[in-house]
Design an enzyme around this catalytic site. Structure first.
Site, PDB file in Angstrom:
ATOM      1  N   GLY A 155      -6.040  -3.607   7.713  1.00 15.82           N
ATOM      2  CA  GLY A 155      -7.034  -2.544   7.803  1.00 15.82           C
ATOM      3  C   GLY A 155      -8.114  -2.732   8.846  1.00 15.82           C
ATOM      4  O   GLY A 155      -8.569  -1.764   9.454  1.00 15.82           O
TER       5      GLY A 155
ATOM      6  N   THR B  20       0.862  -1.195   0.000  1.00 14.19           N
ATOM      7  CA  THR B  20       0.000   0.000   0.000  1.00 14.19           C
ATOM      8  C   THR B  20       0.895   1.240   0.000  1.00 14.19           C
ATOM      9  O   THR B  20       1.974   1.217   0.591  1.00 14.19           O
ATOM     10  CB  THR B  20      -0.871  -0.023   1.277  1.00 14.19           C
ATOM     11  OG1 THR B  20      -1.816  -1.074   1.132  1.00 14.19           O
ATOM     12  CG2 THR B  20      -1.593   1.287   1.517  1.00 14.19           C
TER      13      THR B  20
ATOM     14  N   THR C 230      -0.690   2.138   7.139  1.00 13.04           N
ATOM     15  CA  THR C 230      -0.582   0.881   6.411  1.00 13.04           C
ATOM     16  C   THR C 230      -0.510  -0.281   7.390  1.00 13.04           C
ATOM     17  O   THR C 230       0.168  -0.190   8.413  1.00 13.04           O
ATOM     18  CB  THR C 230       0.623   0.868   5.445  1.00 13.04           C
ATOM     19  OG1 THR C 230       0.706  -0.440   4.862  1.00 13.04           O
ATOM     20  CG2 THR C 230       1.936   1.208   6.140  1.00 13.04           C
ATOM     21  N   GLY C 231      -1.225  -1.337   7.059  1.00 13.74           N
ATOM     22  CA  GLY C 231      -1.269  -2.509   7.944  1.00 13.74           C
ATOM     23  C   GLY C 231      -2.587  -3.218   7.723  1.00 13.74           C
ATOM     24  O   GLY C 231      -3.315  -2.894   6.777  1.00 13.74           O
TER      25      GLY C 231
ATOM     26  N   ARG D  87     -15.024  -6.165   0.115  1.00 13.92           N
ATOM     27  CA  ARG D  87     -14.305  -5.678   1.307  1.00 13.92           C
ATOM     28  C   ARG D  87     -13.581  -4.348   1.015  1.00 13.92           C
ATOM     29  O   ARG D  87     -12.909  -4.180   0.018  1.00 13.92           O
ATOM     30  CB  ARG D  87     -13.276  -6.745   1.723  1.00 13.92           C
ATOM     31  CG  ARG D  87     -12.471  -6.387   2.976  1.00 13.92           C
ATOM     32  CD  ARG D  87     -11.137  -5.775   2.640  1.00 13.92           C
ATOM     33  NE  ARG D  87     -10.319  -5.581   3.828  1.00 13.92           N
ATOM     34  CZ  ARG D  87      -9.193  -4.868   3.845  1.00 13.92           C
ATOM     35  NH1 ARG D  87      -8.755  -4.292   2.754  1.00 13.92           N
ATOM     36  NH2 ARG D  87      -8.513  -4.726   4.955  1.00 13.92           N
TER      37      ARG D  87
ATOM     38  N   GLY E 160     -10.922  -1.534   2.873  1.00 15.93           N
ATOM     39  CA  GLY E 160      -9.986  -1.425   3.995  1.00 15.93           C
ATOM     40  C   GLY E 160     -10.050  -0.068   4.671  1.00 15.93           C
ATOM     41  O   GLY E 160     -10.990   0.714   4.476  1.00 15.93           O
ATOM     42  N   ASP E 161      -9.031   0.221   5.457  1.00 10.95           N
ATOM     43  CA  ASP E 161      -8.966   1.486   6.206  1.00 10.95           C
ATOM     44  C   ASP E 161      -8.497   2.653   5.337  1.00 10.95           C
ATOM     45  O   ASP E 161      -8.811   3.810   5.623  1.00 10.95           O
ATOM     46  CB  ASP E 161      -7.989   1.345   7.379  1.00 10.95           C
ATOM     47  CG  ASP E 161      -6.587   0.978   6.891  1.00 10.95           C
ATOM     48  OD1 ASP E 161      -6.468   0.036   6.061  1.00 10.95           O
ATOM     49  OD2 ASP E 161      -5.614   1.632   7.300  1.00 10.95           O
TER      50      ASP E 161
HETATM   51  N1  ASP Z   1      -4.354  -1.104   5.072  1.00 10.34           N
HETATM   52  C1  ASP Z   1      -4.556  -1.773   3.804  1.00 10.34           C
HETATM   53  C2  ASP Z   1      -5.885  -2.499   3.842  1.00 10.34           C
HETATM   54  O1  ASP Z   1      -6.202  -3.100   4.839  1.00 10.34           O
HETATM   55  C3  ASP Z   1      -3.487  -2.758   3.474  1.00 10.34           C
HETATM   56  C4  ASP Z   1      -2.071  -2.285   3.640  1.00 10.34           C
HETATM   57  O2  ASP Z   1      -1.810  -1.273   4.253  1.00 10.34           O
HETATM   58  O3  ASP Z   1      -1.161  -2.942   3.106  1.00 10.34           O
HETATM   59  O4  ASP Z   1      -6.562  -2.495   2.836  1.00 10.34           O
END
Ligand code: ASP
Length: 310
Positions: free
Chosen positions: A228, A174, A225-226, A202, A204-205
């Site tokens: 979500g 991301t 990032t992480g 789905r 994400g955040d």
């Molecule tokens: N945060 C992103 C999600 O959950 C994924 C990522 O940060 O790699 O969609």
């Protein structure tokens, strides 16, 4: 006036032994290019909003990252992207979710901010809006990469046995950017293909204002990032801004508290990039690595990947 930019290219299980030196070099130079693009924009006196958009576009166009070209595959083997952008001066924002075929989702998010009465558009409607505004549309093959296809196959195979939420290997990529311009304004932006093997539409955040992306001149600009789902439950970006606003904490203190104390309490890991109006930058992450880079006042570019990178 100080000015600066920080970017990320995703957090996750990024280990030295798993990254070939060729790929590491390619990633470092892509991060550097994104920073140079953003800094040039800031040096020219442009807005932080423009700088984060342009920095992110370079990474969306690079198949190494999970955004734009090179996004991860959904369960059905298609690509659905999320992106958001926010201006810290006006608190105006634009966001898109589950969008297909748009070459640069971050530019679509910025167009939503500038040219619509809404904040968040999704799916076909978002793609129609992109077409109406003559944004670049690409055939689905444009976004596909062999690496991401292999990641989907691996995820599908694993799922037959069990859903393994602890394996973060395929989740990074991301992209995000935060900037402070010479006029003292902040902006934040995030763009992603989301998570490999996601389904049921789905989201994400990343495209959620206040969670994966937030900017406010009173406090800071943040891109996350992480995994979500955990970031949503912790309302990460706004929480960091609130700790600064209501408790008077520094950017570093607030962002570290959320990443190292609050998020792990519910099992979440990942990182944020953050900048404030003084040009302080914080890049805390709790995963093994986070692709990241920053530059303040056009001085040295700092690029790092692993935990022990200085
Ligand atoms: N945060 C992103 C999600 O959950 C994924 C990522 O940060 O790699 O969609």
């Amino acid at each position: 006036m100080p000015f600066g930019i920080a970017i990320h290219g995703g957090a996750g299980t990024i280990l030295r032994e798993k990254l070939t030196s060729e790929k590491e070099k390619a990633i470092r130079s892509a991060l550097e290019f994104a920073i140079q693009t953003g800094t040039k924009c800031l040096q020219d006196g442009e807005t932080a909003l423009k700088a984060v958009e342009l920095a992110i576009r370079t990474m969306e166009d690079n198949p190494l990252f999970n955004a734009g070209k090179g996004s991860v595959f959904t369960h059905q083997g298609i690509i659905e992207m999320d992106a958001a952008i926010m201006c810290g001066q006006t608190l105006n924002a634009g966001s898109v979710a589950g969008v297909r075929g748009v070459k640069n989702p971050i530019t679509l998010a910025k167009t939503v901010l500038e040219k619509s009465d809404f904040i968040m558009l999704s799916g076909k409607g978002a793609a129609d809006f992109a077409k109406q505004h003559q944004l670049d549309i690409e055939p689905l093959e444009y976004f596909f990469t062999e690496d991401r296809l292999q990641q989907l196959k691996k995820a599908l195979k694993k799922q037959k046995v069990q859903l393994d939420h602890s394996d973060q290997e395929d989740k990074y990529g991301t992209v995000g950017a935060v900037a402070l311009d010479q006029h003292g304004n902040l902006a934040a932006a995030t763009s992603t293909g989301g998570m490999t093997n996601k389904r049921y539409g789905r989201i994400g955040d990343s495209p959620l204002i206040g969670i994966g992306t937030y900017a406010n001149n009173e406090t800071c600009a943040i891109s996350c990032t992480g995994h979500g789902e955990y970031f949503m439950r912790s309302v990460v970006a706004y929480d960091i801004a609130c700790l600064m606003e209501y408790k008077g904490w520094s950017l570093q203190q607030a962002s570290e508290h959320v990443i190292f104390e609050k998020l792990p309490k519910i099992g979440g890991s990942g990182g944020v990039i953050a900048i404030d109006t003084q040009g302080n930058i914080a890049l805390p992450f709790s995963s093994k690595g986070m692709y990241r880079a920053s530059q303040i006042n056009g001085e040295d570019i700092h690029v790092a990947i692993f935990k022990d990178d200085e």
